[in-house]
Every structure is written in C-alpha cells, then in structure tokens.
Design a protein around this motif. Structure first.
Motif, mmCIF file in Angstrom:
data_model
loop_
_atom_site.group_PDB
_atom_site.id
_atom_site.type_symbol
_atom_site.label_atom_id
_atom_site.label_comp_id
_atom_site.label_asym_id
_atom_site.label_seq_id
_atom_site.Cartn_x
_atom_site.Cartn_y
_atom_site.Cartn_z
ATOM 1 N N MET A 166 -2.123 -42.880 -0.412
ATOM 2 C CA MET A 166 -2.403 -41.946 -1.276
ATOM 3 C C MET A 166 -3.037 -40.711 -0.665
ATOM 4 O O MET A 166 -4.222 -40.997 -0.022
ATOM 5 C CB MET A 166 -2.965 -42.547 -2.585
ATOM 6 N N LEU A 167 -2.452 -39.707 -0.461
ATOM 7 C CA LEU A 167 -2.771 -38.366 0.175
ATOM 8 C C LEU A 167 -2.998 -37.359 -0.766
ATOM 9 O O LEU A 167 -2.298 -37.175 -1.947
ATOM 10 C CB LEU A 167 -1.823 -37.812 1.406
ATOM 11 N N LYS A 168 -4.174 -36.564 -0.530
ATOM 12 C CA LYS A 168 -4.322 -35.492 -1.193
ATOM 13 C C LYS A 168 -4.404 -34.168 -0.362
ATOM 14 O O LYS A 168 -4.584 -34.153 0.737
ATOM 15 C CB LYS A 168 -5.870 -35.566 -1.681
ATOM 16 N N SER A 169 -4.140 -32.744 -1.315
ATOM 17 C CA SER A 169 -3.962 -31.719 -0.353
ATOM 18 C C SER A 169 -5.445 -31.110 -0.033
ATOM 19 O O SER A 169 -5.632 -30.268 0.622
ATOM 20 C CB SER A 169 -3.205 -30.770 -1.116
ATOM 21 N N SER A 170 -6.283 -31.521 -0.810
ATOM 22 C CA SER A 170 -7.788 -31.245 -0.451
ATOM 23 C C SER A 170 -8.728 -32.490 -0.889
ATOM 24 O O SER A 170 -8.496 -33.351 -1.763
ATOM 25 C CB SER A 170 -8.128 -29.798 -1.320
ATOM 26 N N ASP B 151 4.539 -31.722 17.313
ATOM 27 C CA ASP B 151 3.173 -31.625 18.147
ATOM 28 C C ASP B 151 2.209 -32.995 17.880
ATOM 29 O O ASP B 151 1.418 -32.832 17.154
ATOM 30 C CB ASP B 151 2.376 -30.304 17.970
ATOM 31 N N PHE B 152 2.637 -34.212 18.337
ATOM 32 C CA PHE B 152 2.095 -35.460 17.996
ATOM 33 C C PHE B 152 0.776 -35.526 19.069
ATOM 34 O O PHE B 152 0.288 -36.742 19.182
ATOM 35 C CB PHE B 152 2.845 -36.570 18.067
ATOM 36 N N SER B 153 0.627 -34.772 19.947
ATOM 37 C CA SER B 153 -0.577 -34.609 20.808
ATOM 38 C C SER B 153 -1.828 -34.600 19.978
ATOM 39 O O SER B 153 -2.978 -34.829 20.619
ATOM 40 C CB SER B 153 -0.430 -33.381 21.944
ATOM 41 N N ASP B 154 -1.645 -33.869 18.970
ATOM 42 C CA ASP B 154 -2.910 -33.772 18.139
ATOM 43 C C ASP B 154 -3.169 -35.154 17.241
ATOM 44 O O ASP B 154 -2.099 -35.600 16.562
ATOM 45 C CB ASP B 154 -2.604 -32.629 16.835
ATOM 46 N N PRO B 155 -4.088 -35.928 17.464
ATOM 47 C CA PRO B 155 -4.672 -37.066 16.950
ATOM 48 C C PRO B 155 -4.575 -37.100 15.329
ATOM 49 O O PRO B 155 -4.364 -38.255 14.660
ATOM 50 C CB PRO B 155 -5.759 -37.524 17.357
ATOM 51 N N LYS B 156 -4.681 -35.606 14.699
ATOM 52 C CA LYS B 156 -4.482 -35.693 13.154
ATOM 53 C C LYS B 156 -3.048 -35.391 12.718
ATOM 54 O O LYS B 156 -2.775 -35.151 11.556
ATOM 55 C CB LYS B 156 -5.585 -34.686 12.815
ATOM 56 N N ALA B 157 -1.958 -35.443 13.773
ATOM 57 C CA ALA B 157 -0.724 -35.050 13.175
ATOM 58 C C ALA B 157 0.002 -35.818 11.968
ATOM 59 O O ALA B 157 -0.139 -37.064 12.248
ATOM 60 C CB ALA B 157 0.106 -34.847 14.563
ATOM 61 N N ILE B 158 0.568 -35.165 11.376
ATOM 62 C CA ILE B 158 1.409 -35.989 10.395
ATOM 63 C C ILE B 158 2.574 -35.334 10.169
ATOM 64 O O ILE B 158 2.646 -34.071 10.006
ATOM 65 C CB ILE B 158 0.530 -36.466 9.094
ATOM 66 N N VAL B 159 3.660 -35.946 9.783
ATOM 67 C CA VAL B 159 4.797 -35.157 9.250
ATOM 68 C C VAL B 159 5.403 -35.936 7.866
ATOM 69 O O VAL B 159 5.268 -37.207 7.664
ATOM 70 C CB VAL B 159 6.197 -35.686 10.350
ATOM 71 N N LEU B 160 5.683 -35.031 7.198
ATOM 72 C CA LEU B 160 6.006 -35.305 5.582
ATOM 73 C C LEU B 160 7.303 -35.233 5.378
ATOM 74 O O LEU B 160 7.926 -34.693 5.972
ATOM 75 C CB LEU B 160 5.217 -34.476 4.848
ATOM 76 N N GLU C 132 4.821 -23.930 -2.894
ATOM 77 C CA GLU C 132 4.690 -23.378 -1.575
ATOM 78 C C GLU C 132 5.889 -23.650 -0.710
ATOM 79 O O GLU C 132 6.553 -24.587 -0.805
ATOM 80 C CB GLU C 132 3.473 -24.001 -1.012
ATOM 81 N N HIS C 133 6.142 -22.553 0.036
ATOM 82 C CA HIS C 133 7.437 -22.358 0.890
ATOM 83 C C HIS C 133 7.463 -23.561 1.946
ATOM 84 O O HIS C 133 8.202 -24.265 2.105
ATOM 85 C CB HIS C 133 7.747 -21.298 1.182
ATOM 86 N N THR C 134 5.962 -23.779 2.734
ATOM 87 C CA THR C 134 5.979 -24.838 3.671
ATOM 88 C C THR C 134 4.656 -25.437 3.706
ATOM 89 O O THR C 134 3.606 -24.670 3.064
ATOM 90 C CB THR C 134 6.441 -24.160 4.858
ATOM 91 N N ALA C 135 4.499 -26.631 4.237
ATOM 92 C CA ALA C 135 3.218 -27.267 4.292
ATOM 93 C C ALA C 135 2.837 -27.468 5.717
ATOM 94 O O ALA C 135 1.655 -27.997 5.969
ATOM 95 C CB ALA C 135 3.489 -28.693 3.889
ATOM 96 N N ILE C 136 3.536 -26.701 6.531
ATOM 97 C CA ILE C 136 3.385 -26.972 8.197
ATOM 98 C C ILE C 136 1.908 -26.172 8.333
ATOM 99 O O ILE C 136 1.622 -25.157 7.680
ATOM 100 C CB ILE C 136 4.275 -26.202 8.696
ATOM 101 N N ASP C 137 0.834 -26.933 9.144
ATOM 102 C CA ASP C 137 -0.447 -26.242 9.489
ATOM 103 C C ASP C 137 -1.415 -26.715 8.324
ATOM 104 O O ASP C 137 -2.512 -26.286 8.637
ATOM 105 C CB ASP C 137 -0.403 -25.016 10.031
ATOM 106 N N LYS C 138 -0.989 -26.939 7.146
ATOM 107 C CA LYS C 138 -2.076 -27.318 6.276
ATOM 108 C C LYS C 138 -2.628 -28.638 6.241
ATOM 109 O O LYS C 138 -2.154 -29.860 7.026
ATOM 110 C CB LYS C 138 -1.307 -27.236 4.986
ATOM 111 N N VAL D 147 -0.431 -31.075 8.870
ATOM 112 C CA VAL D 147 1.098 -31.357 8.787
ATOM 113 C C VAL D 147 1.841 -30.622 9.673
ATOM 114 O O VAL D 147 1.413 -29.447 10.283
ATOM 115 C CB VAL D 147 1.464 -30.759 7.204
ATOM 116 N N LYS D 148 2.284 -31.126 10.487
ATOM 117 C CA LYS D 148 3.201 -30.724 11.844
ATOM 118 C C LYS D 148 4.816 -30.417 11.508
ATOM 119 O O LYS D 148 5.382 -29.846 12.238
ATOM 120 C CB LYS D 148 2.869 -31.620 12.949
#
Length: 432
Positions: free
Chosen positions: A118-122, A163-172, A184-190, A204-205
C-alpha cells in the motif's frame, strides 16, 4: 401466418405449458452460464502489456548442508554470490536464451503467491493511496525485456530505460499512477511513501502499462522495485529466461536441460528443472479452481442445450404425428415443403419468445440481489469496464442467450420439420 400460429398455441395451451416451463428454466440457467463466460472472455480480451510465451522458470537449488557432497567453503558470504553470478552467466550464454531476469520467488507472473503493498503519495493520512503487487527484481537483469512489458501506449521497455541506480527508484503501472496522482499528467520524479511505514520513501522513475496477474482477471496495480541478489537473499530469488521464438519450446527445453545439468554444477549449486511459465499459470488456475469452474460450466451449458434440443425434438415429433391431417391438408392446398418447415420453425420460436420476458424478470432478481459475480473485479478498480455496466451487460447476455436457444431450437426442429415436409398429402389425409 403468425396470427394462426398464436391461435394454435393457445388452443394447445395444455401441452404448451410444460415445454414453456422447461424453456423458462433452461433460459435462466443458460443465461447464468452465459454471463460467466461473457465476463471471462471479456477479461481475457483486455490487453496484457506483457507476454509469458517462450518464458521459463529455471530451478537452481543448493545442496543441503547435511549432504556429503556439501562444501561449506563454497557457501560463505563472498563465494556464494560469486558462484550465483557464474550460474547466471552460463544460463545467459546458453544457446537459445534471449534474456534473463532474477526476481523474488513470490513475484512470478501467474504464480499463486502475492506480495501486496500500500503506497501513498505523501506521508499524511488523507493523501491518495493505492494497493497493489510489489514486484522485486535484480536491476542487473532485464525483467521488463523478459516479459515484454510495454508502456501504456504499447512501446516495449527495458530496465535500462529507468534509473535504478537510485536505491529509492520505483516504476509504477498506469493505474497505480492514476490512483496515486489523480488528474496529473505524469508521476515521474514524484515521491511515494509506504502506507505501513512512511519512513520508507520512493522516487518514481517511470510508468509502464497495466498487467494482469492471471489472464482471466483484470489489470492490477503494480509497483516495480530493484533489489540485487546477494548472500542474504539468494535463496528467495528465482531465475526466469526467455527463449528464442525460432526454436520450438519442446526442443529448447530438451537442449537446455541436457546442457545445464553439467554446466550449472557450480559450488553447491545444481540444476534441478526447467518449467514453462505458461504451464505454471495453468497449474495455478487449476489450484485456484478456475479450470474446474470453467469445465463444470461448459458441461452444464452443453447439458442444458442438449436437454432443450431433445425436449423440442420429442415435442414436435409428437405434434407432427397428431397433426398429420392438418399438414396433409396444407400441402394439398398448395403449401410447399419450405413453407411447412417454416411453419414449424416459427411455432418453436414463438414458444421461446413467450418465455423471454418472464425469464428476464427472474434474472433481474438475481442481479438486484447481487447474486451475479463479476469475475476478476477488485475493490481497488478505478476504471469502469463493460461488465460493471450491469444494465448493458444484462441486455447483452440475454441477447446471447436468446441466440443460443434459437440455434438449439432450430436444430432440434429440423428433423421433425423435414419429416413433416416430405409427407405425402394422400398419406397424411388417409386417417382423416
């Protein structure tokens, strides 16, 4: 002709009541089955955004510690990961292997296991959230290429696209993005946060298309994260490969098994077996009862259709014997073979038409009471699909049911109708 047929049906109402009751019962039961197949086939028609054809699960096990062949020096914190990397290299270099992926054992497509997140945007409690499946893979391997994952518009993607070099990277997946960042148009970098532990955050990558856990279900929300295979988690990892489409699956499996039995004996690792992910998915569907459910409903559908056909054949055969003089008189007055057959066909269809409205009223009660399941529907669904539009679905499934029963009745009436049309007028009028 229709007016005459209606009068004849009313005059024989006593014999028609029983066949009408059977038609009513069969119409409702066939509709119930048709509704299930309609939703099932609709779900199967939804694009997957992934492909498991020519994909294989390679089972590589380790020799147990109590075995005489076990070598402790080959399983220390430095040697074990190195040996595992050698295993991957030999599999990757095997003839016919296109790509390889290392992923958590519980994240295999079509498998029975499921790791939910379960993920949250904030981090606050009122922010948009989304529940879905976490899929964890080694970023040194190409999970997206192995399973032909695509973007929402159908463009193939690779692990190197993000960019999965970032340990916090996630793809949705697309539906996860829409739920977490509505409008919202895109979630990248959020940023994103774990709903159970807001101290765990992600960035988000990228966004890919929605995939289905099983072919008979709807697309679900997925979260893709990276985790390198190491000493502490190798026992939880699975190796999946994609074979070349130019080699038949049976041939590839044979060649791969023969070669890897020798080459994968590295340290304490050894080759155990190779399984098709398509077969694994079928096994899981059978385990979950989907296969048995499907077979039972197909058998019941065929039984009901055969039952109504036998009933109609018997009824019209008996009616023709009772109405020999009427048919003979019609033919003596100039009726053709085709018109006699058409008369009997219309009579059978009129009997079916009489029960349609009462049957739909009965079916409507099932829908109103919520006794009709929508296969694959989830409480997390944000998108409305055709089966969710109950009125439209109700009309379509009843139309399909009506067409099926029309076909069954016409086939059933054909034999007695053909016999009646070939009756000689003099022979038919002999009893009169």
């Amino acid at each position: 002709m229709l007016k005459i047929i209606c009068k004849q049906l009313l005059n024989r109402w006593g014999s028609n009541v029983w066949i009408s009751m059977e038609l009513l019962l069969v119409f409702c039961l066939v509709w119930y089955m048709t509704d299930y197949f309609f939703v099932l086939q609709y779900n199967r028609s939804i694009p997957l955004c992934r492909d498991v054809s020519h994909t294989w699960l390679v089972d590589v096990a380790q020799i147990p510690e109590l075995s005489p062949a076990y070598r402790p020096a080959e399983s220390d914190s430095a040697t074990l990961p190195a040996n595992f990397d050698r295993v991957l290299d030999r599999i990757r270099n095997c003839e016919g292997v296109e790509e390889l992926a290392v992923m958590n054992r519980g994240d295999l497509p079509g498998a029975g296991s499921y790791y939910g997140w379960m993920l949250k945007s904030s981090p606050d409690s009122v922010s948009p959230s989304a529940g879905g499946q976490r899929i964890c893979f080694d970023p040194r391997t190409d999970y997206f290429h192995v399973f032909r994952i695509t973007t929402p518009d159908g463009k193939p993607v690779s692990v190197s696209d993000f960019d999965f070099s970032d340990p916090k990277a996630i793809v949705l997946s697309r539906s996860a993005q829409n739920s977490l960042f509505p409008g919202e148009h895109t979630a990248i970098d959020k940023g994103l946060y774990n709903g159970m532990d807001t101290e765990q955050s992600f960035v988000v990558k990228g966004v890919v298309g929605d995939v289905k856990r099983f072919d008979y279900q709807r697309p679900q929300k997925n979260f893709y994260v990276a985790e390198r295979a190491g000493y502490s988690n190798i026992d939880r990892k699975s190796i999946v490969i994609r074979s070349s489409s130019s080699v038949s699956d049976a041939r590839f499996r044979q060649l791969f098994s023969e070669k890897m039995k020798k080459e994968l004996r590295i340290g304490n690792f050894y080759f155990k077996r190779i399984r098709s992910l398509e077969s694994l998915e079928k096994e899981t569907e059978a385990l979950f009862g989907v296969t048995n459910n499907y077979r039972v409903r197909v058998a019941l559908m065929l039984f009901f259709l055969l039952n109504i056909m036998l009933c109609v054949v018997g009824t019209f055969w008996y009616r023709i014997r009772q109405r020999r003089e009427e048919i003979g008189l019609r033919m003596a007055l100039g009726s053709t073979h085709a018109s006699v057959r058409r008369l009997l066909y219309v009579e059978g269809l009129c009997l079916l038409a009489v029960v349609v409205v009462p049957a739909m009223l009965i079916e409507g009660q099932f829908v109103y009471l919520g006794m009709i399941d929508t296969l694959g529907k989830s409480s997390q669904d944000s998108q409305v699909y055709l089966p969710d539009r109950l009125l439209l679905r109700f009309i379509l499934t009843n139309v399909i049911t009506f067409v099926l029963l029309v076909a069954a009745i016409l086939v059933a009436i054909w034999l007695p109708a053909d016999k009646a049309s070939r009756m000689a007028p003099a022979e038919a009028l002999h009893d009169e």
